[in-house]
Motif scaffolding. Structure first.
Motif, PDB file in Angstrom:
ATOM      1  N   ILE A  70      37.535 -14.617   4.608  1.00  0.00           N
ATOM      2  CA  ILE A  70      37.537 -13.918   6.099  1.00  0.00           C
ATOM      3  C   ILE A  70      36.148 -14.728   6.408  1.00  0.00           C
ATOM      4  CG2 ILE A  70      37.947 -11.388   7.493  1.00  0.00           C
ATOM      5  CD1 ILE A  70      38.964 -10.693   4.881  1.00  0.00           C
ATOM      6  N   LYS A  71      36.662 -14.841   8.198  1.00  0.00           N
ATOM      7  CA  LYS A  71      34.807 -15.046   8.749  1.00  0.00           C
ATOM      8  C   LYS A  71      35.088 -14.572   9.849  1.00  0.00           C
ATOM      9  CE  LYS A  71      32.515 -18.642  10.461  1.00  0.00           C
ATOM     10  NZ  LYS A  71      32.464 -20.056  11.177  1.00  0.00           N
ATOM     11  N   ARG A  72      33.879 -13.651  10.212  1.00  0.00           N
ATOM     12  CA  ARG A  72      34.214 -13.158  11.755  1.00  0.00           C
ATOM     13  C   ARG A  72      33.128 -14.135  12.925  1.00  0.00           C
ATOM     14  NH1 ARG A  72      35.239  -9.144  14.816  1.00  0.00           N
ATOM     15  NH2 ARG A  72      33.485  -7.783  15.721  1.00  0.00           N
ATOM     16  N   ILE A  73      34.376 -13.595  13.581  1.00  0.00           N
ATOM     17  CA  ILE A  73      33.593 -14.436  15.019  1.00  0.00           C
ATOM     18  C   ILE A  73      32.517 -13.753  16.094  1.00  0.00           C
ATOM     19  CG2 ILE A  73      34.535 -15.434  17.612  1.00  0.00           C
ATOM     20  CD1 ILE A  73      37.182 -15.746  15.804  1.00  0.00           C
ATOM     21  N   ARG A  74      31.454 -15.187  15.975  1.00  0.00           N
ATOM     22  CA  ARG A  74      31.023 -14.144  16.743  1.00  0.00           C
ATOM     23  C   ARG A  74      30.096 -14.981  17.896  1.00  0.00           C
ATOM     24  NH1 ARG A  74      29.348  -9.160  14.429  1.00  0.00           N
ATOM     25  NH2 ARG A  74      28.846  -9.624  11.936  1.00  0.00           N
ATOM     26  N   PHE A  75      29.907 -14.139  19.189  1.00  0.00           N
ATOM     27  CA  PHE A  75      29.674 -14.455  20.593  1.00  0.00           C
ATOM     28  C   PHE A  75      28.505 -14.060  20.745  1.00  0.00           C
ATOM     29  CE2 PHE A  75      34.520 -14.928  20.772  1.00  0.00           C
ATOM     30  CZ  PHE A  75      34.749 -16.045  21.582  1.00  0.00           C
ATOM     31  N   HIS A  76      27.364 -15.215  21.107  1.00  0.00           N
ATOM     32  CA  HIS A  76      26.544 -15.612  21.735  1.00  0.00           C
ATOM     33  C   HIS A  76      25.764 -14.309  23.145  1.00  0.00           C
ATOM     34  CE1 HIS A  76      24.294 -17.407  18.478  1.00  0.00           C
ATOM     35  NE2 HIS A  76      25.660 -18.875  19.702  1.00  0.00           N
ATOM     36  N   GLN A  77      26.948 -14.770  23.837  1.00  0.00           N
ATOM     37  CA  GLN A  77      27.524 -13.800  25.089  1.00  0.00           C
ATOM     38  C   GLN A  77      28.863 -12.632  25.270  1.00  0.00           C
ATOM     39  OE1 GLN A  77      25.198 -14.474  28.536  1.00  0.00           O
ATOM     40  NE2 GLN A  77      23.680 -15.125  27.209  1.00  0.00           N
ATOM     41  N   LYS A  78      28.345 -11.948  26.342  1.00  0.00           N
ATOM     42  CA  LYS A  78      29.342 -11.281  26.082  1.00  0.00           C
ATOM     43  C   LYS A  78      29.885 -11.199  26.735  1.00  0.00           C
ATOM     44  CE  LYS A  78      27.400  -6.277  23.937  1.00  0.00           C
ATOM     45  NZ  LYS A  78      27.698  -5.501  23.847  1.00  0.00           N
ATOM     46  N   ALA A  79      29.805 -12.050  28.078  1.00  0.00           N
ATOM     47  CA  ALA A  79      30.384 -12.729  29.096  1.00  0.00           C
ATOM     48  C   ALA A  79      31.106 -14.164  28.157  1.00  0.00           C
ATOM     49  CB  ALA A  79      29.854 -13.619  30.265  1.00  0.00           C
ATOM     50  N   ASP A  80      30.872 -14.417  27.806  1.00  0.00           N
ATOM     51  CA  ASP A  80      32.001 -15.763  26.662  1.00  0.00           C
ATOM     52  C   ASP A  80      32.639 -15.945  26.263  1.00  0.00           C
ATOM     53  OD1 ASP A  80      29.798 -17.629  28.110  1.00  0.00           O
ATOM     54  OD2 ASP A  80      28.713 -17.400  25.967  1.00  0.00           O
ATOM     55  N   GLU A  84      36.830 -15.715  26.747  1.00  0.00           N
ATOM     56  CA  GLU A  84      37.564 -16.061  25.662  1.00  0.00           C
ATOM     57  C   GLU A  84      38.899 -15.480  25.360  1.00  0.00           C
ATOM     58  OE1 GLU A  84      39.802 -16.502  21.921  1.00  0.00           O
ATOM     59  OE2 GLU A  84      38.147 -15.031  22.098  1.00  0.00           O
ATOM     60  N   ILE A  85      39.222 -13.817  25.511  1.00  0.00           N
ATOM     61  CA  ILE A  85      40.187 -13.555  25.598  1.00  0.00           C
ATOM     62  C   ILE A  85      41.245 -13.916  27.191  1.00  0.00           C
ATOM     63  CG2 ILE A  85      40.952 -10.648  25.726  1.00  0.00           C
ATOM     64  CD1 ILE A  85      38.203 -10.064  24.336  1.00  0.00           C
ATOM     65  N   ILE A  86      40.071 -13.571  27.990  1.00  0.00           N
ATOM     66  CA  ILE A  86      40.808 -13.920  29.192  1.00  0.00           C
ATOM     67  C   ILE A  86      42.254 -14.714  29.465  1.00  0.00           C
ATOM     68  CG2 ILE A  86      40.845 -14.745  31.892  1.00  0.00           C
ATOM     69  CD1 ILE A  86      38.926 -12.784  31.591  1.00  0.00           C
ATOM     70  N   GLU A  87      41.533 -16.060  28.626  1.00  0.00           N
ATOM     71  CA  GLU A  87      41.693 -17.630  28.625  1.00  0.00           C
ATOM     72  C   GLU A  87      43.417 -16.622  27.436  1.00  0.00           C
ATOM     73  OE1 GLU A  87      42.842 -21.136  29.212  1.00  0.00           O
ATOM     74  OE2 GLU A  87      41.160 -19.920  30.243  1.00  0.00           O
ATOM     75  N   ASN A 155      24.819  -5.391  33.400  1.00  0.00           N
ATOM     76  CA  ASN A 155      24.895  -5.608  32.325  1.00  0.00           C
ATOM     77  C   ASN A 155      25.467  -6.409  31.000  1.00  0.00           C
ATOM     78  OD1 ASN A 155      27.445  -4.021  31.723  1.00  0.00           O
ATOM     79  ND2 ASN A 155      26.959  -2.444  31.155  1.00  0.00           N
ATOM     80  N   LEU A 156      26.098  -7.087  31.710  1.00  0.00           N
ATOM     81  CA  LEU A 156      26.886  -8.323  30.427  1.00  0.00           C
ATOM     82  C   LEU A 156      25.880  -9.938  30.838  1.00  0.00           C
ATOM     83  CD1 LEU A 156      30.413  -7.595  30.224  1.00  0.00           C
ATOM     84  CD2 LEU A 156      28.798  -7.274  29.145  1.00  0.00           C
TER      85      LEU A 156
END
Length: 156
Positions: A70-80, A84-87, A155-156
């Motif tokens: 199990i690997k947690r997906i991490r993003f450096h920027q909340k906007a990124d 990704e979710i929108i896509e 704030n993002l």
């Protein structure tokens, strides 16, 4: 009182957070033995609580030396992360997919618990009384609109 699935989920999330590696590897039978449950209960928790929409990648190897990674997906920027979710939403959104996305937004502290409840109410199947697949398309469009607004907050 929390059910066994909640307890197992909490345990696995804690192990992931405490790990100094990018992933954890578990043996289904060992976790089942720890919680005195059947191994299929572990499968259920992993399949429903550790999805891509909730921010996890799960790999498994069957057999005697098998494991579940199990690997947690991490993003450096909340906007990124939001982009990704929108896509992913462009294909539509089932009720469970929408719930997973909202729980992840909450977990990532992008939205408050109050905002999560509002979003869940807006995209619930009882609110969107339409036949499938139109309902999933409308749900996705609502979520995309909300996420687009969140993405463009200062704030993002």
């Amino acid at each position: 009182m929390r059910n066994i699935s909640d307890v197992i989920e909490g345990y696995l999330k804690e192990v992931i957070e405490l790990s100094d590696r990018e992933h954890i590897e578990i043996k289904r039978s060992e976790v089942a033995q720890k919680f005195q449950c059947v191994p299929s209960q572990i499968n259920y928790v992993i399949n429903t609580r550790f999805t891509v929409d909730r921010g996890y990648i799960v790999e498994s190897k069957r057999g005697g030396g098998g494991y579940i990674r199990i690997k947690r997906i991490r993003f450096h920027q909340k906007a990124d992360f939001i982009a990704e979710i929108i896509e992913r939403l462009k294909q539509g959104a089932t009720q469970s997919m929408a719930e997973d996305i909202v729980f992840r937004l909450l977990d990532e502290e992008i939205i408050s618990k109050r905002e999560a409840n509002l979003i869940l109410s807006a995209v619930d199947r009882s609110t969107l009384l339409m036949p499938l697949p139109v309902r999933d398309e409308i749900r996705a469009r609502i979520l995309i609109a909300m996420l687009f607004t969140l993405k463009h907050q200062p704030n993002l």
